[in-house]
Design a protein around this motif. Structure first.
Motif, PDB file in Angstrom:
ATOM      1  N   ASP A   1      66.465  26.330  67.831  1.00 48.28           N
ATOM      2  CA  ASP A   1      65.519  27.401  68.138  1.00 48.28           C
ATOM      3  C   ASP A   1      66.232  28.744  68.223  1.00 48.28           C
ATOM      4  O   ASP A   1      65.779  29.741  67.656  1.00 48.28           O
ATOM      5  CB  ASP A   1      64.813  27.078  69.457  1.00 48.28           C
ATOM      6  CG  ASP A   1      63.775  28.124  69.827  1.00 48.28           C
ATOM      7  OD1 ASP A   1      62.803  28.276  69.073  1.00 48.28           O
ATOM      8  OD2 ASP A   1      63.932  28.787  70.872  1.00 48.28           O
TER       9      ASP A   1
ATOM     10  N   THR B   1      67.442  30.090  64.670  1.00 47.65           N
ATOM     11  CA  THR B   1      66.372  30.668  63.856  1.00 47.65           C
ATOM     12  C   THR B   1      65.918  32.010  64.419  1.00 47.65           C
ATOM     13  O   THR B   1      65.640  32.941  63.662  1.00 47.65           O
ATOM     14  CB  THR B   1      65.169  29.711  63.763  1.00 47.65           C
ATOM     15  OG1 THR B   1      64.715  29.364  65.078  1.00 47.65           O
ATOM     16  CG2 THR B   1      65.536  28.452  63.006  1.00 47.65           C
ATOM     17  N   ARG B   2      65.853  32.114  65.737  1.00 48.96           N
ATOM     18  CA  ARG B   2      65.450  33.389  66.342  1.00 48.96           C
ATOM     19  C   ARG B   2      66.476  34.481  66.046  1.00 48.96           C
ATOM     20  O   ARG B   2      66.128  35.622  65.738  1.00 48.96           O
ATOM     21  CB  ARG B   2      65.312  33.229  67.858  1.00 48.96           C
ATOM     22  CG  ARG B   2      64.112  32.437  68.303  1.00 48.96           C
ATOM     23  CD  ARG B   2      64.171  32.152  69.801  1.00 48.96           C
ATOM     24  NE  ARG B   2      63.030  31.362  70.225  1.00 48.96           N
ATOM     25  CZ  ARG B   2      61.873  31.885  70.623  1.00 48.96           C
ATOM     26  NH1 ARG B   2      61.717  33.193  70.636  1.00 48.96           N
ATOM     27  NH2 ARG B   2      60.885  31.105  70.987  1.00 48.96           N
TER      28      ARG B   2
ATOM     29  N   GLN C   1      59.871  27.940  63.557  1.00 53.25           N
ATOM     30  CA  GLN C   1      59.942  27.964  65.011  1.00 53.25           C
ATOM     31  C   GLN C   1      58.731  27.278  65.638  1.00 53.25           C
ATOM     32  O   GLN C   1      58.849  26.597  66.664  1.00 53.25           O
ATOM     33  CB  GLN C   1      60.067  29.407  65.498  1.00 53.25           C
ATOM     34  CG  GLN C   1      61.428  30.003  65.218  1.00 53.25           C
ATOM     35  CD  GLN C   1      61.414  31.510  65.159  1.00 53.25           C
ATOM     36  OE1 GLN C   1      60.405  32.147  65.457  1.00 53.25           O
ATOM     37  NE2 GLN C   1      62.538  32.098  64.767  1.00 53.25           N
TER      38      GLN C   1
ATOM     39  N   LYS D   1      56.920  32.724  69.937  1.00 51.83           N
ATOM     40  CA  LYS D   1      56.694  33.049  68.541  1.00 51.83           C
ATOM     41  C   LYS D   1      55.300  32.642  68.095  1.00 51.83           C
ATOM     42  O   LYS D   1      54.649  33.332  67.324  1.00 51.83           O
ATOM     43  CB  LYS D   1      57.740  32.351  67.667  1.00 51.83           C
ATOM     44  CG  LYS D   1      59.112  33.008  67.733  1.00 51.83           C
ATOM     45  CD  LYS D   1      59.084  34.357  67.074  1.00 51.83           C
ATOM     46  CE  LYS D   1      60.475  34.993  67.103  1.00 51.83           C
ATOM     47  NZ  LYS D   1      60.507  36.300  66.443  1.00 51.83           N
TER      48      LYS D   1
END
Length: 338
Positions: A170, A173-174, A291, A329
């Motif tokens: 997580d 990707t953020r 996400q 998200k």
């Protein structure tokens, strides 16, 4: 294994990983601002964007200045994703399951939390921040090694892995999403000379710069960095590595059909994308959807193995805090759709 114990081990791992990740991005951002000229440097707001806690931040602070952002991410207990809050939550989860983890791990985590709390004032200063964050990162790494080397590698260890790698996937990707969008816009040609600094900072946030140079053997630039961080099978912080680690742990657990199905879908999605063919808008859309998929995987894990939460009662600490990371998200995406 009791479902309550499995949940506590899972969240112990997630919170410890979250504390380390937050310490990394704060430390690297401070160095990045020294490397980029004034007017080009992104400032401190991108760190709040990465955590997805903008609404909470704006409730308590008027602007995204360095002092405010650093305090919010390191020591603000109103922020459940701050380093101090994450270590406190990890400590509480570990306290309730001390029979399932080595005693030395509990003692180390307790010391780490007390250090984070008692030396917080030093960590909030420019002069003391680097040493403070470095000590926290090293402490978390020491704990991870201690658990790996001394904890029984049974179902409890599998849940420890699930928490670590779902949190790590997580965050990766953020980080890619926000950093690739906010640092140097593609259409601003005069900023191209600073592109390398941009992507080096992304790699260093994940301690992946040296691994990238060894693996890719090309200069640091957008396309190979994206492939490395998203798809490399041997880098422990790449999304692909995290998903494969999740799959291996899930395969050892009973009643794993739904979680393996979601994991398999995420792996196929990741393997089927060519990052170099995505422009910034397409990359953002891809990472948004991914996400959401990570949030779905967390939901399947919770429904399959953790105690149900009665509808009329407040969510547990773990579940309420997970919403900060795994649903921010999704909520943002739905809001844009309206």
């Amino acid at each position: 294994m009791l479902s309550r114990v499995a949940e506590n081990i899972y969240w112990l791992s997630r919170y410890v990983e979250r504390a380390e990740n937050t310490a990394r991005i704060v430390s690297v951002n401070a160095n990045l601002l020294l490397d980029l000229p004034r007017g080009i440097a992104p400032g401190w707001r991108p760190l709040i964007d990465i955590t997805g806690a903008n609404a909470l931040f704006e409730e308590h602070y008027k602007d995204y200045g360095e002092r405010q952002v650093v305090r919010f991410l390191i020591g603000d207990e109103r922020n459940t994703g701050s380093i101090l809050s994450a270590l406190g939550a990890a400590r509480e989860n570990c306290r309730t399951i001390r029979d399932f983890v080595p005693r030395e791990s509990w003692e180390l985590l307790n010391e780490l939390y007390l250090h984070a709390r008692d030396d917080l004032s030093k960590g909030l200063t420019k002069g003391g921040r680097h040493v403070y964050l470095k000590s926290l990162i090293q402490g978390v790494q020491t704990m991870a090694g201690m658990l790996s080397g001394t904890m029984l590698h049974d179902q409890g260890y599998d849940f420890l892995h699930l928490g670590r790698f779902i949190e790590r996937a997580d965050m990766t990707t953020r980080l890619i999403d926000v950093r690739s969008a906010n640092l140097l816009p593609e259409e601003t040609t005069e900023l191209r000379p600073f592109e390398t600094i941009q992507w080096i900072s992304v790699l260093k946030s994940l301690t992946g710069y040296q691994a990238y140079r060894r693996s890719e053997q090309v200069r640091v630039q957008r396309d190979p960095v994206l492939r490395f961080l998203l798809q490399h099978p041997a880098f422990p912080r790449s999304v692909g590595y995290c998903l494969e680690s999740l799959r291996k742990s899930l395969e050892k657990l009973p009643r794993n059909e739904s979680t393996l199905r979601v994991t398999g879908r995420l792996k196929r999605t990741l393997e089927g994308v060519a990052p170099e063919r995505l422009d910034q808008r397409q990359l953002h859309a891809f990472l948004d959807e991914f996400q959401i998929g990570i949030g779905e995987l967390h939901g399947e894990i919770a429904r399959t193995w953790f105690p149900p939460v009665p509808e009329l009662e407040s969510p547990s600490q773990s579940q309420s805090q997970s919403q900060v990371q795994t649903t921010a998200k999704t909520d943002d995406k739905e809001e844009r759709g309206r």
